[in-house]
Write a protein that holds these residues in place. Structure first.
Motif, PDB file in Angstrom:
ATOM      1  N   HIS A 219       0.814  -1.217   0.000  1.00 33.99           N
ATOM      2  CA  HIS A 219       0.000   0.000   0.000  1.00 33.99           C
ATOM      3  C   HIS A 219       0.848   1.266   0.000  1.00 33.99           C
ATOM      4  CE1 HIS A 219      -4.255  -1.475   1.320  1.00 33.99           C
ATOM      5  NE2 HIS A 219      -3.869  -1.936   0.157  1.00 33.99           N
ATOM      6  N   ASP A 220       1.995   1.219   0.659  1.00 32.89           N
ATOM      7  CA  ASP A 220       2.858   2.389   0.721  1.00 32.89           C
ATOM      8  C   ASP A 220       3.952   2.359  -0.345  1.00 32.89           C
ATOM      9  OD1 ASP A 220       2.753   4.567   2.729  1.00 32.89           O
ATOM     10  OD2 ASP A 220       2.326   2.899   4.077  1.00 32.89           O
ATOM     11  N   PHE A 221       4.611   1.186  -0.435  1.00 32.13           N
ATOM     12  CA  PHE A 221       5.823   1.123  -1.259  1.00 32.13           C
ATOM     13  C   PHE A 221       5.542   0.467  -2.610  1.00 32.13           C
ATOM     14  CE2 PHE A 221       7.074   1.015   3.273  1.00 32.13           C
ATOM     15  CZ  PHE A 221       7.717   2.243   3.325  1.00 32.13           C
ATOM     16  N   HIS A 222       4.425   0.868  -3.223  1.00 37.16           N
ATOM     17  CA  HIS A 222       4.028   0.282  -4.510  1.00 37.16           C
ATOM     18  C   HIS A 222       5.012   0.611  -5.613  1.00 37.16           C
ATOM     19  CE1 HIS A 222       2.528   4.393  -4.819  1.00 37.16           C
ATOM     20  NE2 HIS A 222       1.841   4.163  -3.713  1.00 37.16           N
ATOM     21  N   ASP A 223       5.779   1.703  -5.428  1.00 35.91           N
ATOM     22  CA  ASP A 223       6.717   2.080  -6.490  1.00 35.91           C
ATOM     23  C   ASP A 223       7.967   1.201  -6.487  1.00 35.91           C
ATOM     24  OD1 ASP A 223       7.289   3.178  -4.050  1.00 35.91           O
ATOM     25  OD2 ASP A 223       8.081   5.068  -4.831  1.00 35.91           O
ATOM     26  N   LEU A 224       8.158   0.382  -5.450  1.00 35.87           N
ATOM     27  CA  LEU A 224       9.300  -0.552  -5.462  1.00 35.87           C
ATOM     28  C   LEU A 224       9.038  -1.725  -6.397  1.00 35.87           C
ATOM     29  CD1 LEU A 224      10.302  -0.823  -1.676  1.00 35.87           C
ATOM     30  CD2 LEU A 224      11.431   0.521  -3.463  1.00 35.87           C
ATOM     31  N   GLY A 225       7.760  -1.952  -6.746  1.00 41.03           N
ATOM     32  CA  GLY A 225       7.450  -3.057  -7.647  1.00 41.03           C
ATOM     33  C   GLY A 225       6.436  -4.015  -7.049  1.00 41.03           C
ATOM     34  N   SER A 226       6.228  -5.124  -7.721  1.00 39.61           N
ATOM     35  CA  SER A 226       5.216  -6.107  -7.328  1.00 39.61           C
ATOM     36  C   SER A 226       5.909  -7.397  -6.915  1.00 39.61           C
ATOM     37  CB  SER A 226       4.291  -6.405  -8.514  1.00 39.61           C
ATOM     38  OG  SER A 226       3.918  -5.202  -9.173  1.00 39.61           O
ATOM     39  N   ILE A 227       5.282  -8.140  -6.032  1.00 40.56           N
ATOM     40  CA  ILE A 227       5.823  -9.460  -5.649  1.00 40.56           C
ATOM     41  C   ILE A 227       4.789 -10.532  -6.021  1.00 40.56           C
ATOM     42  CG2 ILE A 227       6.798 -10.887  -3.813  1.00 40.56           C
ATOM     43  CD1 ILE A 227       7.280  -8.382  -2.174  1.00 40.56           C
ATOM     44  N   PRO A 228       5.023 -11.233  -7.142  1.00 40.95           N
ATOM     45  CA  PRO A 228       4.111 -12.339  -7.463  1.00 40.95           C
ATOM     46  C   PRO A 228       4.381 -13.483  -6.484  1.00 40.95           C
ATOM     47  CG  PRO A 228       5.665 -11.900  -9.271  1.00 40.95           C
ATOM     48  CD  PRO A 228       6.121 -11.114  -8.091  1.00 40.95           C
ATOM     49  N   TYR A 229       3.335 -14.189  -6.061  1.00 39.58           N
ATOM     50  CA  TYR A 229       3.580 -15.308  -5.148  1.00 39.58           C
ATOM     51  C   TYR A 229       2.723 -16.513  -5.508  1.00 39.58           C
ATOM     52  CZ  TYR A 229      -0.599 -13.568  -2.632  1.00 39.58           C
ATOM     53  OH  TYR A 229      -1.854 -13.149  -2.287  1.00 39.58           O
ATOM     54  N   SER A 230       3.217 -17.663  -5.117  1.00 44.09           N
ATOM     55  CA  SER A 230       2.504 -18.922  -5.275  1.00 44.09           C
ATOM     56  C   SER A 230       3.035 -19.802  -4.157  1.00 44.09           C
ATOM     57  CB  SER A 230       2.813 -19.528  -6.642  1.00 44.09           C
ATOM     58  OG  SER A 230       2.286 -20.833  -6.717  1.00 44.09           O
ATOM     59  N   PHE A 231       2.280 -19.940  -3.071  1.00 40.74           N
ATOM     60  CA  PHE A 231       2.810 -20.590  -1.878  1.00 40.74           C
ATOM     61  C   PHE A 231       2.262 -22.002  -1.704  1.00 40.74           C
ATOM     62  CE2 PHE A 231       3.116 -16.016  -0.250  1.00 40.74           C
ATOM     63  CZ  PHE A 231       4.461 -15.920  -0.559  1.00 40.74           C
ATOM     64  N   ASN A 232       2.984 -22.744  -0.903  1.00 39.98           N
ATOM     65  CA  ASN A 232       2.631 -24.117  -0.583  1.00 39.98           C
ATOM     66  C   ASN A 232       2.115 -24.136   0.855  1.00 39.98           C
ATOM     67  OD1 ASN A 232       2.677 -26.843   0.062  1.00 39.98           O
ATOM     68  ND2 ASN A 232       4.910 -27.039  -0.063  1.00 39.98           N
ATOM     69  N   ILE A 233       0.784 -24.170   0.991  1.00 43.11           N
ATOM     70  CA  ILE A 233       0.172 -24.081   2.324  1.00 43.11           C
ATOM     71  C   ILE A 233      -0.268 -25.472   2.785  1.00 43.11           C
ATOM     72  CG2 ILE A 233      -1.805 -23.150   3.623  1.00 43.11           C
ATOM     73  CD1 ILE A 233       0.224 -20.970   3.003  1.00 43.11           C
ATOM     74  N   ASP A 234      -0.015 -25.758   4.044  1.00 44.11           N
ATOM     75  CA  ASP A 234      -0.401 -27.045   4.620  1.00 44.11           C
ATOM     76  C   ASP A 234      -1.849 -26.936   5.128  1.00 44.11           C
ATOM     77  OD1 ASP A 234      -0.766 -29.339   6.147  1.00 44.11           O
ATOM     78  OD2 ASP A 234       1.362 -29.422   6.683  1.00 44.11           O
ATOM     79  N   ALA A 235      -2.778 -27.239   4.221  1.00 49.32           N
ATOM     80  CA  ALA A 235      -4.197 -27.044   4.557  1.00 49.32           C
ATOM     81  C   ALA A 235      -4.641 -27.990   5.675  1.00 49.32           C
ATOM     82  CB  ALA A 235      -5.052 -27.247   3.312  1.00 49.32           C
ATOM     83  N   ASP A 236      -4.070 -29.193   5.710  1.00 52.68           N
ATOM     84  CA  ASP A 236      -4.443 -30.132   6.780  1.00 52.68           C
ATOM     85  C   ASP A 236      -4.061 -29.580   8.141  1.00 52.68           C
ATOM     86  OD1 ASP A 236      -5.459 -31.879   5.007  1.00 52.68           O
ATOM     87  OD2 ASP A 236      -3.709 -33.221   4.965  1.00 52.68           O
ATOM     88  N   PHE A 237      -2.856 -29.042   8.200  1.00 54.06           N
ATOM     89  CA  PHE A 237      -2.431 -28.462   9.479  1.00 54.06           C
ATOM     90  C   PHE A 237      -3.340 -27.285   9.842  1.00 54.06           C
ATOM     91  CE2 PHE A 237      -0.190 -25.977  12.536  1.00 54.06           C
ATOM     92  CZ  PHE A 237       0.479 -26.905  13.318  1.00 54.06           C
ATOM     93  N   ALA A 238      -3.655 -26.469   8.840  1.00 48.90           N
ATOM     94  CA  ALA A 238      -4.513 -25.298   9.082  1.00 48.90           C
ATOM     95  C   ALA A 238      -5.852 -25.729   9.683  1.00 48.90           C
ATOM     96  CB  ALA A 238      -4.732 -24.534   7.780  1.00 48.90           C
ATOM     97  N   HIS A 239      -6.452 -26.775   9.117  1.00 44.85           N
ATOM     98  CA  HIS A 239      -7.756 -27.223   9.624  1.00 44.85           C
ATOM     99  C   HIS A 239      -7.628 -27.809  11.031  1.00 44.85           C
ATOM    100  CE1 HIS A 239     -10.281 -26.304   6.204  1.00 44.85           C
ATOM    101  NE2 HIS A 239      -9.294 -26.715   5.408  1.00 44.85           N
TER     102      HIS A 239
ATOM    103  N   PRO B 192       6.046 -26.882   3.480  1.00 49.19           N
ATOM    104  CA  PRO B 192       4.690 -26.343   3.569  1.00 49.19           C
ATOM    105  C   PRO B 192       4.585 -25.327   4.711  1.00 49.19           C
ATOM    106  CG  PRO B 192       4.745 -28.616   4.335  1.00 49.19           C
ATOM    107  CD  PRO B 192       6.102 -28.311   3.782  1.00 49.19           C
ATOM    108  N   ALA B 193       3.691 -24.380   4.532  1.00 49.01           N
ATOM    109  CA  ALA B 193       3.585 -23.286   5.497  1.00 49.01           C
ATOM    110  C   ALA B 193       2.148 -23.119   5.957  1.00 49.01           C
ATOM    111  CB  ALA B 193       4.075 -21.996   4.858  1.00 49.01           C
ATOM    112  N   VAL B 194       1.995 -22.391   7.047  1.00 46.72           N
ATOM    113  CA  VAL B 194       0.671 -22.012   7.506  1.00 46.72           C
ATOM    114  C   VAL B 194       0.781 -20.586   8.034  1.00 46.72           C
ATOM    115  CG1 VAL B 194       1.028 -23.107   9.753  1.00 46.72           C
ATOM    116  CG2 VAL B 194      -1.289 -22.719   8.956  1.00 46.72           C
ATOM    117  N   ILE B 195      -0.278 -19.789   7.808  1.00 43.76           N
ATOM    118  CA  ILE B 195      -0.240 -18.373   8.211  1.00 43.76           C
ATOM    119  C   ILE B 195      -1.441 -18.091   9.105  1.00 43.76           C
ATOM    120  CG2 ILE B 195      -0.189 -15.987   7.406  1.00 43.76           C
ATOM    121  CD1 ILE B 195       0.492 -17.071   4.596  1.00 43.76           C
TER     122      ILE B 195
END
Ligand SMILES: [Fe+2]
Lengths: 300, 476
Positions: free
Chosen positions: B78-98, B139-142
């Motif tokens: 929101h602030d530092f949009h002029d630095l560029g964009s970060i495309p992402y595609s993450f590996n989330i551990d949905a089982d752990f999340a649930h 795998p990650a969880v947030i």
């Protein structure tokens, strides 16, 4: 080119619940209605402005939060999917909106001249915040008017409501100046709730209106006090009491929208029209219109 | 049950400069190198799960856990949009999340998983995952940072996470995406002009880092409120991550800390810190804040009005004053046969039988106890420890939990509680428990009116005090 004019100023809320409840084709989730009082309020606002032609909408949403200066959307079109990070179950909206970059640039330049830190946002990947999308949709569901979108500088958090208000009053003045110089007819819109204490639980059916009420009596009293000032043309008192209101009602006016709006309208001493009031997950929300068209002479 | 553990913890900064512009400022470059160093440490530890608690993802309705197995989008700050964009595609551990979400609910927290295409993953999480897990191999969880949560709620959030790490036998890395001092310059600056916003912020940051380097994470947790007042702009989320991180590490002060970098990012204090659970042997310090096991809703936001929204099962969980604990014989998957009714919402059987079985319009339930689905915890506490030593327990909480388990099975079968026609209850201590059990009965099944028989028995297969055998007539 004639002198530009502010056609009307509006205070209008943006909880995604209102769009969710309406089931527009752009939004993915489906609801069984809800929050009708506020949605009818928006309807009355739209009807009231339908007789007045205008060229652009200038909008300030507290969900584009910038800590470094005030930013303006700076590309002619933004398209994408807006998912509310707090209520993703209610709001996943496919938007396609046009920006009046010329007017945005003019306000930006005027603000820079006045010494405010400002920046144009020109990254095409930028996702427009859900507050802007919600208010944009409810105010103008056809999306047939270009917008100027102003970020919400977080000076309340950094300093105090007083400092925020000084900045916003300045930003309001330059907004007015730039609009007048542009020759355009413009509606200015502050998108925020009044009292802003949320429930921390959500009912099984989010639109279950039997669960909806203000979080506390004190919040209600503050909302009614502010609305009374709006209805009786006492905008100056709103500005005077903004610090107490913002702190005690944890009001979303902390984002500066309401102060900016009243300053842009030159602190109106004529009554605002209350089109609706209602609570959304406990927060207080009003749809109010200041009919500048009836009170300001168009010298153009 | 396998043993899982937190094999390392990290504190990492949130702003996008380390991803998008590391070479515009030597300090940003040092932070980026520290991220790379941390990523290598994580690989060397053979970690199999990254858990991110991010201050840049605030929530209002309880705790939100990312459960989209592969969230993809392009993040623009929101602030530092002029630095560029970060495309992402993450590996989330949905089982752990649930599983974490369920564990949260069992510990009294309001919680939900989010799994929506296009969900805007916050900048802190995007930066952390991009740099700590560049090839997405782990795998990650947030989890979000609830803006109303106090320390006890945040502590319970960590404990429910630990419940699942243990159950699943994971080698987890706990990460807080956060600034130290978070005051940025409010005007635009050139990269080379960057420095910590003020001397006071810098001094506090160094004090925090001194503590962390000494492994005194719990002390930082207990200082959080002071730190917040001293060097934190009142943004949406307070200096909470240290509460979570300390609880993830057992509220200890004898950890092994290592500061990988400390630099300014547009005035804010950014640090990469590695906390190793190995004890320094320096001796633990006293822990003087409440060590909470179960969240009782002390946010106090609604003063009773939220209670109305809470269903009866949650209410029952809230009445559980004593700690939840785990024990018991091996668990079985419920058996499948014609008419059998099984649900993940009820505790796993301790033998080869289904949760219930339908015959015509009759439904017969196997004996139902208070154990909690998922964690196997016993609300109200077990009646004895692993050595058979008797423990004090809450019969009312246990009875409430039994009734809730019965409800889950009955509802899974498509029936309702008011169709329950006959109940046989087994108590292991009639003298001690009858009154409490009877009280909960009167408020719950008693209002429905099934016939009832209550028997005293010698023991039940798990350390529980009460079990019910239930028959339902599903006609009409
Ligand atoms: Fe809002």
């Amino acid at each position: 080119m004639g002198k530009g004019q502010i056609v009307a100023g509006c205070l209008a809320p943006h909880p995604p619940h209102l769009v969710y409840a309406e089931n527009p084709p752009q939004n993915e989730p489906v609801a069984e209605g809800g929050w009708e009082q506020l949605r009818w309020g928006y309807e009355r606002l739209r009807a009231s402005l339908s007789e007045h032609d205008y060229d652009a909408i200038v909008l300030l949403s507290p969900h584009w939060q910038t800590y470094v200066g005030t930013h303006f959307l700076g590309l002619p079109n933004f398209e994408g999917l807006s998912v509310d990070p707090i209520f993703p179950n209610l709001f996943r909206y496919h938007y396609d909106m046009n920006v009046d970059v010329e007017l945005a640039q003019a306000i930006h330049d005027e603000a820079a001249k006045a010494g405010l830190p400002v920046k144009m946002m020109e990254n095409p990947d930028f996702r427009v915040d859900y507050g802007t999308i919600t208010t944009g949709h409810l105010f103008n569901p056809d999306w047939d008017k270009p917008l100027v979108v102003i970020s919400s500088n977080r000076s309340t958090a950094y300093y105090s409501v007083e400092v925020m208000q000084e900045i916003m009053i300045e930003l309001g003045k330059v907004t007015r100046k730039a609009i007048e110089a542009s020759g355009k007819r413009v509606v200015v819109l502050a998108s925020n709730s009044l009292s802003h204490r949320h429930f921390t639980t959500e009912s099984e059916v989010p639109e279950d209106m039997s669960k909806e009420h203000i979080t506390s009596h004190a919040m209600h009293l503050w909302d009614m006090r502010m609305i009374e000032y709006m209805r009786t043309g006492q905008a100056q008192r709103i500005l005077d009491e903004m610090p107490e209101f913002t702190e005690q009602a944890i009001a979303e006016s902390d984002g500066g929208g309401l102060s900016w709006l009243l300053s842009t309208l030159d602190v109106p001493d004529y009554p605002g029209i209350l089109h609706g009031y209602g609570t959304i997950i406990g927060t207080g929300n009003a749809v109010v219109e200041w009919p500048c068209y009836a009170h300001e002479v168009n010298e153009g | 049950m396998t043993s899982g553990e937190v094999v390392a913890s990290f504190v990492v900064p949130v702003h996008p400069h380390t991803v998008l512009a590391p070479d515009q400022n030597p300090g940003w470059r040092r932070l980026r190198d520290a991220f790379n160093d941390a990523a290598q440490t994580i690989r060397d530890l053979d970690a199999d799960l990254l858990i991110i608690y991010s201050t840049t993802w605030p929530s209002i309705i309880g705790h939100q856990i990312q459960a989209d197995p592969n969230p993809e989008w392009v993040m623009v700050d929101h602030d530092f949009h002029d630095l560029g964009s970060i495309p992402y595609s993450f590996n989330i551990d949905a089982d752990f999340a649930h599983a974490w979400n369920e564990a949260n609910e069992q510990r009294g927290l309001q919680s939900r998983c989010v799994n929506y295409k296009g969900f805007p993953i916050d900048v802190g999480s995007v930066v952390a995952l991009t740099l700590l897990n560049p090839d997405n191999s782990i795998p990650a969880v947030i989890v979000s940072s609830n803006m109303y949560a106090n320390r006890s709620e945040t502590t319970v959030l960590a404990k429910s996470c630990l419940d699942v790490i243990k159950t699943q036998g994971r080698r987890a890395v706990a990460i807080t995406a956060m600034s130290l001092s978070n005051r940025m310059f409010t005007d635009f600056i050139k990269p080379e002009e960057d420095k910590i916003h003020s001397l006071k912020d810098d001094e506090w940051n160094r004090k925090i880092l001194e503590f962390l380097e000494q492994g005194r994470l719990e002390d930082v947790g207990q200082l959080s409120r002071t730190i917040h007042r001293q060097i934190r702009v009142q943004k949406v989320v307070a200096f909470k991550p240290m509460w979570w991180l300390s609880a993830m590490n057992g509220n200890r002060n004898d950890l092994t800390g290592r500061i990988l970098a400390y630099e300014a990012i547009h005035g804010a204090g950014g640090a990469v810190v590695h906390i190793d659970p190995t004890s320094t042997g320096i001796g633990d310090k006293e822990y003087d804040e409440d060590d909470v096991e179960f969240f009782h809703g002390e946010r106090g936001v609604l003063e009773g009005s939220d209670e109305a929204e809470i269903d009866q099962s949650r209410e029952a969980e809230r009445t559980d004053e004593t700690s939840v604990s785990e024990s018991g014989p091996a668990l079985w998957d419920p058996t499948e046969a014609e008419g059998s009714v099984n649900t993940d919402a009820a505790p796993k059987p301790v033998g080869a039988y289904p949760h219930a079985r339908k015959v015509g319009d009759m439904l017969f339930l196997s004996g139902v106890g208070p154990r909690q689905p998922g964690t196997n915890a016993i609300p109200g506490g077990p009646i004895h420890d692993e050595n058979g030593e008797p423990l004090d327990y809450d019969i009312k909480a246990q009875t409430h939990a039994v009734v809730n388990n019965v409800r889950r099975i009955v509802e899974e079968a498509g029936a309702t509680m008011d169709q329950v026609v006959d109940v046989t209850t087994f108590l292991v201590d009639m003298k001690r428990d009858f009154a409490g059990y009877n009280e909960v009965w009167a408020e719950t099944l008693g209002t429905v009116g099934p016939t009832r028989t209550t028997l005293a028995i010698d023991a039940l297969p798990t350390p529980i005090a009460v079990e019910m055998k239930v028959i339902v007539h599903m006609g009409e």
